[in-house]
Design a protein around this motif. Structure first.
Motif, mmCIF file in Angstrom:
data_model
loop_
_atom_site.group_PDB
_atom_site.id
_atom_site.type_symbol
_atom_site.label_atom_id
_atom_site.label_comp_id
_atom_site.label_asym_id
_atom_site.label_seq_id
_atom_site.Cartn_x
_atom_site.Cartn_y
_atom_site.Cartn_z
ATOM 1 N N MET A 390 -48.882 -43.892 -58.880
ATOM 2 C CA MET A 390 -48.435 -44.111 -60.250
ATOM 3 C C MET A 390 -46.939 -43.863 -60.390
ATOM 4 N N THR A 391 -46.440 -42.836 -59.701
ATOM 5 C CA THR A 391 -45.020 -42.517 -59.803
ATOM 6 C C THR A 391 -44.152 -43.645 -59.255
ATOM 7 N N VAL A 392 -44.517 -44.171 -58.098
ATOM 8 C CA VAL A 392 -43.685 -45.233 -57.514
ATOM 9 C C VAL A 392 -43.727 -46.498 -58.362
ATOM 10 N N GLN A 393 -44.822 -46.723 -59.074
ATOM 11 C CA GLN A 393 -44.849 -47.883 -59.963
ATOM 12 C C GLN A 393 -43.830 -47.723 -61.092
ATOM 13 N N GLY A 394 -43.746 -46.505 -61.632
ATOM 14 C CA GLY A 394 -42.727 -46.267 -62.651
ATOM 15 C C GLY A 394 -41.331 -46.442 -62.099
ATOM 16 N N ILE A 395 -41.115 -45.959 -60.872
ATOM 17 C CA ILE A 395 -39.809 -46.120 -60.225
ATOM 18 C C ILE A 395 -39.512 -47.597 -59.990
ATOM 19 N N GLY A 396 -40.530 -48.334 -59.527
ATOM 20 C CA GLY A 396 -40.335 -49.757 -59.276
ATOM 21 C C GLY A 396 -39.975 -50.523 -60.530
ATOM 22 N N MET A 397 -40.645 -50.199 -61.624
ATOM 23 C CA MET A 397 -40.337 -50.875 -62.894
ATOM 24 C C MET A 397 -38.919 -50.559 -63.351
ATOM 25 N N ALA A 398 -38.551 -49.282 -63.253
ATOM 26 C CA ALA A 398 -37.196 -48.892 -63.662
ATOM 27 C C ALA A 398 -36.153 -49.558 -62.769
ATOM 28 N N GLY A 399 -36.394 -49.566 -61.460
ATOM 29 C CA GLY A 399 -35.452 -50.200 -60.540
ATOM 30 C C GLY A 399 -35.317 -51.681 -60.784
ATOM 31 N N ALA A 400 -36.432 -52.342 -61.119
ATOM 32 C CA ALA A 400 -36.380 -53.775 -61.412
ATOM 33 C C ALA A 400 -35.518 -54.041 -62.630
ATOM 34 N N GLY A 401 -35.675 -53.205 -63.657
ATOM 35 C CA GLY A 401 -34.867 -53.386 -64.864
ATOM 36 C C GLY A 401 -33.391 -53.196 -64.608
ATOM 37 N N ILE A 402 -33.064 -52.199 -63.797
ATOM 38 C CA ILE A 402 -31.653 -51.955 -63.471
ATOM 39 C C ILE A 402 -31.082 -53.124 -62.677
ATOM 40 N N ALA A 403 -31.815 -53.596 -61.677
ATOM 41 C CA ALA A 403 -31.330 -54.707 -60.856
ATOM 42 C C ALA A 403 -31.133 -55.967 -61.681
ATOM 43 N N ALA A 404 -32.024 -56.190 -62.661
ATOM 44 C CA ALA A 404 -31.938 -57.393 -63.486
ATOM 45 C C ALA A 404 -30.745 -57.364 -64.435
ATOM 46 N N GLU A 405 -30.108 -56.196 -64.575
ATOM 47 C CA GLU A 405 -28.888 -56.119 -65.377
ATOM 48 C C GLU A 405 -27.702 -56.742 -64.638
ATOM 49 N N PHE A 406 -27.821 -56.854 -63.311
ATOM 50 C CA PHE A 406 -26.695 -57.318 -62.514
ATOM 51 C C PHE A 406 -26.966 -58.622 -61.774
ATOM 52 N N ALA A 407 -28.193 -59.084 -61.786
ATOM 53 C CA ALA A 407 -28.539 -60.314 -61.065
ATOM 54 C C ALA A 407 -29.600 -61.076 -61.848
ATOM 55 N N PRO A 408 -29.691 -62.398 -61.643
ATOM 56 C CA PRO A 408 -30.739 -63.176 -62.312
ATOM 57 C C PRO A 408 -32.120 -62.649 -61.932
ATOM 58 N N VAL A 409 -33.058 -62.790 -62.851
ATOM 59 C CA VAL A 409 -34.390 -62.242 -62.630
ATOM 60 C C VAL A 409 -35.037 -62.849 -61.390
ATOM 61 N N HIS A 410 -34.921 -64.173 -61.227
ATOM 62 C CA HIS A 410 -35.578 -64.805 -60.081
ATOM 63 C C HIS A 410 -35.002 -64.295 -58.762
ATOM 64 N N ALA A 411 -33.699 -63.977 -58.747
ATOM 65 C CA ALA A 411 -33.086 -63.445 -57.532
ATOM 66 C C ALA A 411 -33.580 -62.025 -57.249
ATOM 67 N N VAL A 412 -33.795 -61.238 -58.302
ATOM 68 C CA VAL A 412 -34.301 -59.882 -58.129
ATOM 69 C C VAL A 412 -35.701 -59.912 -57.528
ATOM 70 N N VAL A 413 -36.553 -60.797 -58.040
ATOM 71 C CA VAL A 413 -37.925 -60.875 -57.543
ATOM 72 C C VAL A 413 -37.940 -61.367 -56.092
ATOM 73 N N ALA A 414 -37.152 -62.393 -55.808
ATOM 74 C CA ALA A 414 -37.089 -62.898 -54.432
ATOM 75 C C ALA A 414 -36.531 -61.843 -53.485
ATOM 76 N N GLY A 415 -35.511 -61.115 -53.927
ATOM 77 C CA GLY A 415 -34.952 -60.038 -53.107
ATOM 78 C C GLY A 415 -35.972 -58.943 -52.854
ATOM 79 N N THR A 416 -36.837 -58.717 -53.847
ATOM 80 C CA THR A 416 -37.918 -57.745 -53.662
ATOM 81 C C THR A 416 -38.836 -58.168 -52.528
ATOM 82 N N GLY A 417 -39.071 -59.471 -52.410
ATOM 83 C CA GLY A 417 -39.904 -59.967 -51.325
ATOM 84 C C GLY A 417 -39.321 -59.649 -49.962
#
Length: 461
Positions: A390-417
């Motif tokens: 559960m903790t890492v899911q919260g971290i993942g969500m927060a990290g995704a939001g931070i990354a999306a502030e600096f890059a397009p959403v589709h690039a963030v998701v692809a980079g996650t892959g």
């Protein structure tokens, strides 16, 4: 989230074996479940139907439905209530975040209780505690700060409840294939709650005000507590009250490299898997689609997860489920690369569905985990594992939001892959080096910590 046990102290909870438990039907007091489990392990795959033949599991399953309904509806009702009182989107969204953050606290500080107290008592007390917290939310004079604090309190006991219930499943179903299928069923129900729970809560809120919906959820927690109190066997604590107390006991679990490697494999996938869900709304806005399309994106991952688990549990034998753990785990977020060209809804939904379907690896991983953990540490280990997930899911969500502030959403998701796959390969390598994988069905390590036959050095949530 939270689920719980027996508040009474009149019965000798540390007394004899479950067969000595008070007024319970004969099928529950007899050690039949373990026998049934061994019968199931002898076959290639007993199937989900065999799990429901164990009466005590049926009680746990129904209690889980009520408790889960209470969690989902209370989350939605509390979010609406906080927004109605404050008109603040930040405070409203914070009620969801508070469902993740306290998991780490409860999972580390309270994990030792799961082995030092009788499991039924823990489960019932947790449900009653949640019912009490929700009842206080219903009181009109309760200020917003207290509402959020109560939300945190529920989240703190959640890993204790979940870890205790998981460890108890091994007592009810044995340590083999039936345990794996039982865990799978509870996971499937939880994933289904993502699809239907909020819809049910939304309909309920059209009929009653938020505090009225909260009152209904308090009742569901009470029903869960009653079912667990009357329908499950009284079992003694797994470890003595003086043994493995506090952080020393937690360190004793984490010091085991095989258990540590298995936990890592439970934690790494959800850290990256939640990214597309966390960014679903921004992505829908990025490609200019409707809210209906957003709903499809939100549903695709849990639908894939449910499909993958049902297929693996229904059509694959224990040995096959063990063999696919590492291949599916390390490729779990590769479908996110399909986000690279900024796809439309159909392709994005297909990527999410495929990623969810790889979650079938968790059935084999469950078998490895219960085999690797000594019985006296099982409750603590499973609580730590649940809290970490559960903790890492919260971290993942927060990290995704931070990354999306600096890059397009589709690039963030692809980079996650890409990043996720690299991390999963590293986790799999550690799993092999730690010797945590083993042949399914050879689960003798669950008793006393002995290593199962054929466990050569890998591991396979």
């Amino acid at each position: 989230m939270p689920k719980h046990d027996d508040p009474t102290t009149t019965l000798p909870e540390t007394g004899p074996e479950p067969t000595a438990a008070a007024p319970l039907p004969p099928p529950l007091s007899a050690p039949a479940p373990a026998g049934l489990a061994s019968v199931g392990q002898a076959s290639a795959g007993p199937g989900y139907r065999a799990v429901f033949r164990v009466r005590e599991f049926r009680v746990v399953f129904v209690a889980h439905l009520f408790s889960l309904l209470g969690v989902v509806v209370s989350e939605l009702a509390l979010t609406v209530l906080v927004y109605d009182l404050t008109r603040s989107p930040l405070l409203s969204s914070l009620t969801f975040a508070l469902g993740f953050l306290p998991y780490l606290v409860g999972g580390t500080l309270l994990a030792g209780l799961t082995d030092r107290l009788p499991p039924r008592r823990i489960l019932v007390v947790c449900d009653l505690f949640c019912a009490g917290c929700v009842a206080l939310m219903v009181v009109p004079a309760t200020p917003v700060a207290v509402l959020l604090a109560l939300r945190c309190a529920i989240a703190v006991v959640s890993p204790v409840f979940n870890g205790t219930r998981m460890a108890t499943l091994a007592d009810i179903l044995g340590e083999g294939d039936l345990f794996v299928l039982g865990r799978s069923l509870l996971r499937i129900v939880s994933q289904s709650a993502l699809l239907t729970g909020f819809a049910v809560g939304g309909v309920l809120l059209t009929v009653v005000p938020p505090r009225g919906a909260l009152a209904v959820t308090a009742t569901t927690f009470l029903v869960s507590a009653l079912l667990l109190r009357l329908g499950t066997v009284r079992r003694p604590a797994r470890a003595s009250g003086a043994a493995d107390s506090g952080f020393s006991g937690t360190w004793a679990v984490l010091r085991n490299r095989r258990v540590r490697a298995l936990m890592l494999m439970f934690w790494v996938p959800p850290l990256f898997a939640v990214v597309p869900e966390a960014l679903a709304a921004p992505y829908a806005d990025e490609i200019g689609v409707s809210t209906a399309a957003l709903g499809l994106l939100m549903c695709a991952l849990p639908v894939g997860t449910i499909t993958g688990e049902l297929f693996a549990g229904s059509f694959l034998g224990a040995v096959t489920r063990s063999r696919i753990v590492l291949p599916l785990a390390v490729t779990g977020v590769l479908p996110y690369l399909l986000y690279a060209p900024e796809p439309g809804v159909p392709l994005a939904a297909a990527a999410l569905f495929l990623a969810g379907a790889t979650g079938a690896y968790t059935l084999g991983l469950d078998a490895w985990f219960v085999a690797a953990v000594p019985e006296a540490q099982r409750g603590r280990a499973m609580t730590l594992m649940t809290a970490g997930m559960m903790t890492v899911q919260g971290i993942g969500m927060a990290g995704a939001g931070i990354a999306a502030e600096f890059a397009p959403v589709h690039a963030v998701v692809a980079g996650t892959g890409v990043l996720g796959t690299v991390c999963l390969l590293a986790a799999a390598a550690e799993l092999r080096a730690a010797g945590a994988t083993g042949k399914t069905g050879e689960t003798g390590a669950g008793r006393g910590g002995r290593r199962p036959k054929g466990e050569t050095g890998l591991t396979g949530m």
